[in-house]
Motif scaffolding. Structure first.
Motif, PDB file in Angstrom:
ATOM      1  N   GLU A   1       0.836  -1.206   0.000  1.00  0.00           N
ATOM      2  CA  GLU A   1       0.000   0.000   0.000  1.00  0.00           C
ATOM      3  C   GLU A   1       0.869   1.254   0.000  1.00  0.00           C
ATOM      4  O   GLU A   1       0.559   2.245  -0.670  1.00  0.00           O
TER       5      GLU A   1
ATOM      6  N   ARG B   1       2.240   1.557  -3.597  1.00  0.00           N
ATOM      7  CA  ARG B   1       1.246   1.904  -4.620  1.00  0.00           C
ATOM      8  C   ARG B   1       0.553   3.240  -4.320  1.00  0.00           C
ATOM      9  O   ARG B   1       0.442   4.092  -5.196  1.00  0.00           O
TER      10      ARG B   1
ATOM     11  N   THR C   1       2.872   1.880  -9.076  1.00  0.00           N
ATOM     12  CA  THR C   1       1.769   0.936  -9.279  1.00  0.00           C
ATOM     13  C   THR C   1       2.190  -0.305 -10.062  1.00  0.00           C
ATOM     14  O   THR C   1       1.345  -1.127 -10.425  1.00  0.00           O
ATOM     15  N   GLY C   2       3.479  -0.456 -10.309  1.00  0.00           N
ATOM     16  CA  GLY C   2       3.945  -1.673 -10.979  1.00  0.00           C
ATOM     17  C   GLY C   2       3.808  -2.905 -10.097  1.00  0.00           C
ATOM     18  O   GLY C   2       3.671  -4.024 -10.588  1.00  0.00           O
TER      19      GLY C   2
ATOM     20  N   HIS D   1       1.720  -5.253  -7.940  1.00  0.00           N
ATOM     21  CA  HIS D   1       0.275  -5.488  -7.995  1.00  0.00           C
ATOM     22  C   HIS D   1      -0.239  -6.283  -6.802  1.00  0.00           C
ATOM     23  O   HIS D   1       0.529  -6.988  -6.140  1.00  0.00           O
ATOM     24  N   VAL D   2      -1.548  -6.189  -6.597  1.00  0.00           N
ATOM     25  CA  VAL D   2      -2.198  -6.981  -5.557  1.00  0.00           C
ATOM     26  C   VAL D   2      -3.203  -7.912  -6.235  1.00  0.00           C
ATOM     27  O   VAL D   2      -4.158  -7.446  -6.857  1.00  0.00           O
ATOM     28  N   GLY D   3      -2.966  -9.205  -6.143  1.00  0.00           N
ATOM     29  CA  GLY D   3      -3.856 -10.161  -6.798  1.00  0.00           C
ATOM     30  C   GLY D   3      -4.633 -11.025  -5.833  1.00  0.00           C
ATOM     31  O   GLY D   3      -5.510 -11.770  -6.230  1.00  0.00           O
ATOM     32  N   CYS D   4      -4.284 -10.968  -4.549  1.00  0.00           N
ATOM     33  CA  CYS D   4      -5.029 -11.780  -3.593  1.00  0.00           C
ATOM     34  C   CYS D   4      -4.952 -11.156  -2.218  1.00  0.00           C
ATOM     35  O   CYS D   4      -4.330 -10.108  -2.031  1.00  0.00           O
TER      36      CYS D   4
ATOM     37  N   PHE E   1      -0.332  -8.937 -15.547  1.00  0.00           N
ATOM     38  CA  PHE E   1      -0.650  -8.563 -14.163  1.00  0.00           C
ATOM     39  C   PHE E   1       0.251  -9.277 -13.159  1.00  0.00           C
ATOM     40  O   PHE E   1       0.699  -8.679 -12.185  1.00  0.00           O
TER      41      PHE E   1
ATOM     42  N   THR F   1       3.135 -10.379 -13.913  1.00  0.00           N
ATOM     43  CA  THR F   1       4.494 -10.273 -14.457  1.00  0.00           C
ATOM     44  C   THR F   1       5.503  -9.575 -13.541  1.00  0.00           C
ATOM     45  O   THR F   1       6.606 -10.090 -13.348  1.00  0.00           O
ATOM     46  N   PRO F   2       5.171  -8.418 -12.955  1.00  0.00           N
ATOM     47  CA  PRO F   2       6.165  -7.793 -12.079  1.00  0.00           C
ATOM     48  C   PRO F   2       6.618  -8.724 -10.956  1.00  0.00           C
ATOM     49  O   PRO F   2       7.818  -8.865 -10.690  1.00  0.00           O
TER      50      PRO F   2
END
Lengths: 154, 790
Positions: free
Chosen positions: A25, A28, A34-35, A37-40, A101, A103-104
């Motif tokens: 947080e 970002r 913002t590279g 990411h939050v996926g879960c 998404f 990828t980073p």
């Protein structure tokens, strides 16, 4: 609110955070990086992997305050002087990404995997090491190829 | 073939921003004065809402508004729609209950939207939601697909008696029954196509923004089809008229179908922005919300039968399917278990008689809609499991049984609507058998046996119908929209090109493949081409990306617009070179006058078109910009053969995929690297369905038990092998480029291949998906005890 200071991609940064503010947080929302990411919400997908003091860390699982004084590298800081990191180049060359998404986190984990396992890291090792990074697009085939290719050029 | 034209294996143009962290996904966008939304969701699968008390929440820190279904309905906000009308056997229209954006008096699944809190920060909104007091009267829930129609089952919607939305049929029942009556052999299977949760790694997100000065709305959203979203939100939900609503779908982190649909969250963010005075309202789903409230996929329970003569010639196929559509009918949910499913039950085979009945049912679970393959994986699973089982029962080699029944002449009209236009199923089977070293399988099985392992091999000779058009045809089947695509080609004065497309890229690589087409046609480099998509203010209209349609439909629209560009440019070139238009030739980026050495480069002609010194006339305007709409004349029919080989440890039940061979016929391949990537990803999702993934609800309470990555097992790199791919090619005759589509093939083919291999290894006819180690171990135990008894 307390202030946290750390080095991010070589720059010293600081900002006010809540005790519960996560590193991701802070990156970002406070720094606008913002590279990452939050996926879960269970520390499983690995889209948020960054390096903290040279080690791969899931930025959704570290508190920003816990990184006081540490050195953080995000995907934005991987290329140096405009030249892509060999692992970034390898992901592009080997079509190791589709929607981009995960990828980073994949690339940051990949660099860490190679650092720990060497340039000749085997396919089986890469597959086992990627347990904490989920990709829904590629079936991992080209990610594994990209990591082997990137490893040889690191 | 040029270096960057059709067929070239070029690296993707879009990758640079993704590998450097410069992608721009919806959650990366922050607008000035942005507020945040949090949705209070139902903790119950089925309950009446007696009262919602929001007073405390309204007063909490940072809260700008707390809204419920009463507020949306007071503002005339309509419900979400299902855009495909299905009629039952008796001619009655489907029985759809209302689908409000915020619950109206009742909640129908765990995760249903009860209220929204809008606050200065996300944490404030989330904390305030805990202060909302909802009085529920819990009701019994109906959860299981096969039990939804039972007498006495709780009723999800008053509109649907026995929870039955429709009872649909396709095919000739009497003729099919007659074929079964004369069959020498009938193979029967009870099949459960397990429910899946799509899990694009980017969670859904939306920012709704109302401009008070312009009385205009903008929605940023994770959508595969922003124009369809705008149309539905304008025409049916009624937040704003189309010309007052801009929908932007920026970089989207995977969709797989789940981002086609119009969801409550985006509508509510848009509406709430006006409600709080024009500040943008942002919502980013947490993964737990994705599990609960993204549309799920599959969930069929089927009884299937195959009739064969003594030689293994298929005489008929019968199937009765119950399809679970969840608690509400999502955008295209009704089309998936009907026209995208039963129409593919002929597979690659010449089957004279097919009859299929489908009952669609409501349950107290998340809505179910299209997920990669959408109906076609379910159809392929039925056909390919039946064929493989029949081969075993009749002691015929499974490859040989398939070969005896292949469609060999085209066009081929099946008894279930589809007319296959081109294919060579022997060619893909032959190539797959060779690549998989089928003849060496027995030796490999023996060597596995020596190690104490069980080895099995399984086939899946799939066919799919892509493009999902022509519009007139889908319209006659109940589609509420036409499924054409649009394109606009804008040539700039300096000779580079912008392509505006109604397709949307969320991983498919359109920015590269579409540019390759332009490179091929105009003789310019792909770096001279910019693909513009995902913004209703830039692209006039489009139907978006799903059903593997962007190549066959979207690129054909671009190709048609390029025809017009070429024609117009030839006119300009003729004027400039003082030649007759008929003498102008265009090749590799150069306009020449037949029989002379006069030549102009494409860029020179583009500049001339805009400088317009050639004295344009009334019927010959300046500029170089053309648009086209393309409505295909038929579906496209990609097909292929996947062969999977597994090794199972009988002591642990762990299945290892030791070899995966896929030979696909996608017609023309624009970029082999990207097409291979699509196949890899599709196979992985199919393997996920067969081996690791399965959505589980508690059958009594309707609580979602697989609500996180801790419980829902996504395939990891270690679960998958590297894949061995091959291609055969028959051109698609219904579009000038010969394209068929490749996005869903892997997910369609894979589950049947894998389950055929596992059942072959274990020596049983059926094992439930996902074939977890526990499930497989139990099957091994019962197979061996059965063997011992014999």
């Amino acid at each position: 609110m307390p202030t946290v200071s750390m080095k991010v991609n070589g720059d010293t940064v600081s900002g006010e955070v809540e005790g519960r503010t996560l590193l991701v947080e802070f990156l970002r929302d406070t720094l606008g990086l913002t590279g990452t990411h939050v996926g879960c919400d269970t520390s499983q997908c690995g889209a948020c992997v960054v390096h903290v003091d040279g080690k791969a860390v899931k930025a959704c699982t570290a508190l920003a305050l816990a990184c006081e004084g540490q050195s953080v590298t995000t995907i934005e800081g991987l290329a140096k002087n405009g030249a892509l990191h060999p692992m970034q180049e390898a992901f592009r060359e080997n079509h190791g990404l589709q929607c981009g998404f995960c990828t980073p986190g994949m690339i940051m984990s990949a660099v860490d995997i190679v650092k720990r396992n060497g340039k000749k890291v085997k396919e089986a090792t890469i597959r086992a090491e990627l347990d904490g990074n989920i990709c829904r697009c590629t079936g991992y085939h080209n990610i594994v190829k990209a990591i082997q290719d990137g490893a040889s050029k690191m | 073939m040029s270096d960057t034209g059709i067929g070239a294996r070029v690296a993707r143009k879009e990758d640079h921003r993704f590998i450097t962290g410069n992608g721009r996904y919806t959650d990366d966008i922050n607008l000035p004065k942005q507020a945040y939304a949090y949705f209070l969701r139902s903790p119950h699968a089925h309950a009446e809402i007696k009262k919602i008390d929001t007073k405390k929440a309204q007063k909490a820190d940072g809260v700008l508004g707390v809204f419920t279904g009463d507020d949306t309905s007071a503002d005339g906000i309509g419900g979400l729609i299902c855009g495909w009308m299905i009629h039952s056997k008796d001619g009655s229209p489907m029985k759809a209950g209302p689908h409000p954006v915020l619950a109206q008096g009742k909640v129908r699944y765990v995760g249903d939207h009860v209220a929204v809190v809008v606050a200065e920060t996300y944490q404030q909104a989330k904390s305030a939601a805990e202060l909302i007091n909802v009085s529920y009267k819990e009701l019994d829930a109906v959860v299981e697909t096969a039990k939804a129609q039972s007498r006495g089952a709780p009723k999800v919607h008053d509109e649907a008696a026995r929870n039955t939305i429709f009872e649909w049929e396709l095919g000739d029942k009497a003729a099919t029954d007659a074929a079964f009556d004369k069959a020498a052999h009938v193979t029967k299977l009870d099949i459960v196509n397990n429910r899946l949760i799509p899990n694009a790694i980017e969670p859904r997100a939306a920012i709704g923004s109302y401009d008070r000065g312009e009385d205009h709305f903008t929605l940023y959203t994770t959508s595969q089809n922003p124009h369809v979203a705008r149309l539905v939100i304008a025409a049916f939900v009624g937040v704003a008229p189309e010309h007052k609503l801009r929908v932007i779908a920026p970089d989207v982190g995977g969709g797989f179908g789940s981002k086609i649909f119009i969801y409550a969250e985006e509508v509510v963010c848009l509406w709430a922005s006006k409600k709080i005075g024009g500040r943008p309202v942002k919502w980013t789903g947490e993964r737990s919300e994705s599990f609960m409230a993204d549309a799920h996929g599959r969930d069929h329970v089927t009884k299937a039968e195959l009739a064969l003569d003594g030689e293994g010639k298929i005489l008929g196929l019968r199937a009765k399917t119950i399809a679970n559509l969840g608690a509400y009918m999502s955008t295209f949910s009704s089309s998936v278990p009907t026209y995208l499913y039963a129409t593919l039950l002929s597979g690659q085979y010449n089957i004279a008689n097919i009859y299929c009945e489908v009952d669609a049912v409501y349950t107290n679970t998340a809505p179910v809609d299209a997920y990669r393959g959408a109906g076609r994986p379910e159809a392929t699973f039925v056909v390919e499991r039946l064929v493989e089982t029949a081969a075993r029962e009749m002691n015929i080699d499974p490859a040989e049984l398939r070969r005896r029944n292949f469609v060999k002449e085209f066009p081929h009209q099946t008894p279930v609507i589809m007319c296959y236009d081109a294919g060579d199923y022997d060619a893909s089977l032959d190539k797959a058998l060779e690549l998989a070293d089928y003849s060496g399988f027995d030796a490999r099985r023996k060597s596995s046996e020596k190690k104490g392992k069980l080895r099995g091999i399984g086939f899946s000779n799939y066919i799919e119908a892509c493009g999902i058009a022509p519009s007139a045809a889908v319209g006659s089947l109940g589609a509420g929209v036409g499924l054409w695509e649009s394109a606009e080609v804008r040539v700039n004065p300096t000779g580079n090109v912008e392509i505006l497309t109604g397709s949307h890229s969320h991983g498919q690589g359109h920015e590269t493949t579409f540019a390759q087409l332009v490179s091929d046609r105009l003789g310019i480099g792909i770096d001279q081409v910019q693909i513009v998509h995902g913004d209703t203010d830039k692209v006039q209209f489009g139907m978006g990306t799903y059903g593997s349609r962007s190549g066959a439909v979207g690129m054909t629209a671009i190709d048609k617009a390029l025809d017009k560009i070429e024609a117009k440019a030839k006119k300009v070139a003729a004027h400039m070179m003082e030649a007759s238009e008929g003498d102008i030739e265009f090749k590799e980026g150069s306009f020449t006058v037949k029989g002379t050495d006069k030549a102009m480069a494409f860029g020179e002609v583009a500049l001339a078109a805009y400088v317009a010194h050639y004295a344009p006339t009334d019927d010959f305007e300046p500029g170089l910009k053309e648009g086209a709409f393309h409505d295909p004349s038929n579906f496209t029919f990609p097909a292929g053969c996947h062969i999977c080989e597994v090794e199972i440890d009988p002591d642990t039940g762990v299945t290892e995929i030791v070899n995966w061979t896929a030979v696909d016929d996608f017609g023309t391949v624009i970029n082999p690297m990207i097409v291979e990537g699509q196949v890899h990803g599709g196979i992985a999702q199919g393997v996920g369905q067969a081996l690791t993934e399965g959505c589980v609800y508690d059958t009594d309470s309707g609580q979602l038990l697989t609500g996180s990555y801790m419980d829902y097992c996504m395939p990891r790199a270690g679960d998958l092998p590297s894949f061995q791919l091959g291609f055969t090619e028959t051109k698609c005759p219904s579009n000038p480029l010969g394209l068929k589509g490749c996005g869903e093939a892997g997910a369609i083919a894979a589950p049947a291949a894998l389950m055929n291999a596992i059942t072959d290894a274990v020596g049983v006819n059926d094992i439930a998906m996902p074939a977890s180690p526990q499930t497989v171990w139990q099957a091994v135990q019962s197979a061996s005890s059965k063997q011992a008894a014999e």
